[in-house]
Design a protein around this motif. Structure first.
Motif, PDB file in Angstrom:
ATOM      1  N   GLU A 210       0.831  -1.204   0.000  1.00 36.20           N
ATOM      2  CA  GLU A 210       0.000   0.000   0.000  1.00 36.20           C
ATOM      3  C   GLU A 210       0.869   1.260   0.000  1.00 36.20           C
ATOM      4  N   LYS A 211       0.413   2.275  -0.793  1.00 35.70           N
ATOM      5  CA  LYS A 211       1.160   3.523  -0.900  1.00 35.70           C
ATOM      6  C   LYS A 211       0.457   4.665  -0.170  1.00 35.70           C
ATOM      7  N   GLU A 212      -0.815   4.547   0.032  1.00 35.36           N
ATOM      8  CA  GLU A 212      -1.590   5.625   0.626  1.00 35.36           C
ATOM      9  C   GLU A 212      -1.417   5.581   2.161  1.00 35.36           C
ATOM     10  N   GLU A 213      -1.010   6.720   2.747  1.00 36.03           N
ATOM     11  CA  GLU A 213      -0.688   6.795   4.168  1.00 36.03           C
ATOM     12  C   GLU A 213      -1.889   6.454   5.056  1.00 36.03           C
ATOM     13  N   LYS A 214      -3.052   6.923   4.686  1.00 34.50           N
ATOM     14  CA  LYS A 214      -4.228   6.689   5.522  1.00 34.50           C
ATOM     15  C   LYS A 214      -4.537   5.196   5.618  1.00 34.50           C
TER      16      LYS A 214
ATOM     17  N   HIS B 197      -2.026   3.476   7.788  1.00 42.21           N
ATOM     18  CA  HIS B 197      -2.309   3.710   9.216  1.00 42.21           C
ATOM     19  C   HIS B 197      -3.362   2.727   9.724  1.00 42.21           C
ATOM     20  N   PHE B 198      -4.438   2.550   8.954  1.00 43.22           N
ATOM     21  CA  PHE B 198      -5.493   1.614   9.380  1.00 43.22           C
ATOM     22  C   PHE B 198      -4.989   0.162   9.394  1.00 43.22           C
ATOM     23  N   LEU B 199      -4.187  -0.167   8.367  1.00 43.47           N
ATOM     24  CA  LEU B 199      -3.629  -1.531   8.315  1.00 43.47           C
ATOM     25  C   LEU B 199      -2.697  -1.778   9.508  1.00 43.47           C
TER      26      LEU B 199
END
Length: 563
Positions: free
Chosen positions: A388-392, A395-397
């Motif tokens: 995953e590249k998306e920060e949000k 964070h959830f992962l």
């Protein structure tokens, strides 16, 4: 012998002596007493060739008899005088008073002891009458007259009475009277002071009465005790009986009748074997046998009474009586319900053991079945985070991964604690506490370095003890908590205090501390003090406490006085 010249030459010494005394002739005759020669008697003359008359022999015999009789009388008088002197000495020196008196009571003589007992002089006592010695009471006067008359009639008498002292005191005496001269009615009375004897007799009588009172009291106490024992014997809540040498019941209390359900009169005289089961009878016959008469026994027997099977706690003790040494007293307590409860308890324990085994099996299954999906979730989460590249989303992962890791720790710790709780004992072996702590410190150093923390210790000597290798989990867990809950760049101190038969391990940190209300339950499962965002399952300290308990130790928490 008309001339000394007639003496033979063999008597020249005698001839010389007679010549010196101017004796020229002599007439000498031998003297015999009871056909034994006792000496010679004779007459001598200075006239030579003197003619002695024929009657001179008779005169010499008469002269000898006169001299001999006078000498014998002298001896007799001397012996009488000596005897009188001896008797007088004995009379005066006697410890008892001696009175010589007439039947009318006139005192003829008295010894020194009589004067001493009565308290007067010899002349005073000779002026008194026998009646004057007695107290004025009529009974003593009558006793005196009766004693004198009895002495005259029977020759002697003995009686106890009282006499007066000159100081008006009264003395207890024993008087022995006898007749000295019956024709003139002269009597001798020996008076013995028995005051001390009477006092001793009185003391003895009082002591006898006291002993009698003690005997009566002890008899009463024994009767009371016997009534208590009888009441206890009859009303005891257990059966009590007595066996003879053939193990026959010769006596029993009410409790035995209640236990057996058989009236007392129907069981007395029967053998103990008659109420025992076949197995108990064999045990009595083979294992106890004659030893039951020699020593104490305690065993369980099975009786069958009125077709009812009961279990009995049987205790016996030889009575040890001299008249019947082979009698045995026993107690019998119905423990049927207790045995039934023991059987039920054993069945329950077996069921619990099976349930515990099922719990362990269930724990293993649950651990396996829960860990598999949790590990799958964690694995896929790690893959997704990497891709995953998306920060949000990352964070959830990460939140999902952290929660999954806590879930895995909780499953592992819960399974581990469950196994510990089902464990009753640990196999201990010789270990060195210093090496265990050093190993734990080495494992935790990297975790401490991540927070720039130091672990300080001074473990220089070996600390031998017996423990199970599982003890290492205790110190790993405590060190992990100290690192988690202490601020960065602080230090943790580890020390060991050796006591008489144990070691005290102290782990000190600079954490924020634990509230007093939380100290009582932080070692319970799933209980944690309020630690904000610090991760934990709430099982770590519960595991610590269980391992320490299995080692017979204790664990606790205290405030660090240094902050």
């Amino acid at each position: 012998m008309n001339s000394i010249e007639q003496l033979p030459d063999s008597e020249k010494n005698l001839k010389g002596l007679l010549t010196t005394l101017d004796i020229e002739s002599a007439q000498i005759m031998p003297v015999h007493v009871e056909n034994q020669l006792v000496g010679f008697i004779g007459v001598v003359s200075a006239t030579k060739n003197k003619n002695w008359p024929s009657y001179s022999d008779g005169l010499l015999r008469i002269l000898f008899d006169s001299i001999f009789n006078a000498k014998e009388r002298g001896k007799t008088y001397m012996m009488l005088d000596n005897t009188m002197h001896l008797y007088r000495s004995l009379f005066d020196r006697s410890n008892d008073a001696i009175l010589i008196h007439s039947s009318e009571g006139t005192i003829i003589d008295a010894n020194r002891s009589a004067c001493k007992i009565i308290g007067c002089s010899h002349s005073d006592i000779l002026s008194m009458k026998i009646a004057d010695l007695y107290p004025h009471e009529s009974e003593y006067m009558a006793q005196s007259q009766s004693a004198i008359q009895k002495t005259l009639n029977e020759g002697s008498t003995r009686f106890e009475s009282k006499i007066k002292h000159m100081n008006d005191s009264v003395i207890d005496v024993e008087i022995s009277s006898s007749v000295l001269d019956k024709e003139n009615s002269i009597m001798l009375s020996i008076v013995r002071d028995i005051t001390e004897r009477k006092s001793s007799e009185l003391e003895l009588e009082n002591y006898r009465k006291h002993l009698g009172e003690i005997v009566d009291q002890r008899t009463s106490e024994l009767q009371t005790a016997n009534s208590w024992v009888s009441a206890l014997y009859d009303n005891a809540p257990i059966g009590i009986g007595v066996l003879n040498k053939d193990l026959e019941l010769i006596d029993l209390n009410k409790g035995m009748a209640e236990i057996t359900g058989i009236p007392r009169e129907n069981i007395v005289g029967k053998s103990l074997f008659s109420i025992c089961t076949e197995e108990s009878s064999r045990y009595l016959d083979s294992d106890l046998g004659p030893d039951i008469h020699e020593k104490q026994f305690s065993t369980e027997l099975h009786w069958v009474c009125n077709k009812k099977h009961i279990c009995i706690q049987f205790n016996s003790q030889p009575l040890g009586l001299k008249d019947s040494p082979q009698k045995v007293i026993f107690t019998a307590q119905d423990i049927t319900r207790r045995k039934q409860a023991e059987i039920a308890l054993k069945d329950y324990a077996d069921q619990l053991e099976k349930s515990n085994e099922m719990k362990d099996l269930f724990t293993d299954i649950m651990r396996h079945d829960l860990l598999n999906p949790a590990n799958i979730v964690k694995g896929f989460t790690d893959i997704l985070i990497k891709k995953e590249k998306e920060e949000k989303k990352i964070h959830f992962l990460s939140k999902i991964r952290d929660s999954t890791e806590r879930l895995i720790d909780m499953i592992e710790n819960a399974a581990y604690l469950s196994k510990l709780e089902s464990t009753e004992t640990l196999e201990l072996q010789k270990m060195d506490l210093g090496r265990i702590l050093t190993s734990c410190i080495s494992e935790m150093v990297p975790l401490a370095e991540n927070k720039n923390m130091d672990i300080i210790h001074d473990l220089q000597q070996p600390y031998p003890l017996k423990a199970n290798p599982i003890i290492k989990e205790v110190f790993i867990n405590l060190l992990s908590n100290a690192i988690k809950y202490s601020p960065s760049e602080s230090s943790i101190h580890i020390g060991v205090q050796e006591n008489d038969s144990s070691f005290k391990v102290m782990i000190k940190d600079r954490g924020s501390g634990i509230a007093d209300d939380d100290k009582t339950y932080i070692f319970n499962r799933f209980n944690r003090a309020q630690k904000g965002s610090i991760k934990g399952t709430g099982l770590g300290l519960a595991i610590v406490k269980r391992i320490v308990d299995l080692h017979g130790g204790s664990v606790g928490v205290e405030d660090n006085p240094q902050g």
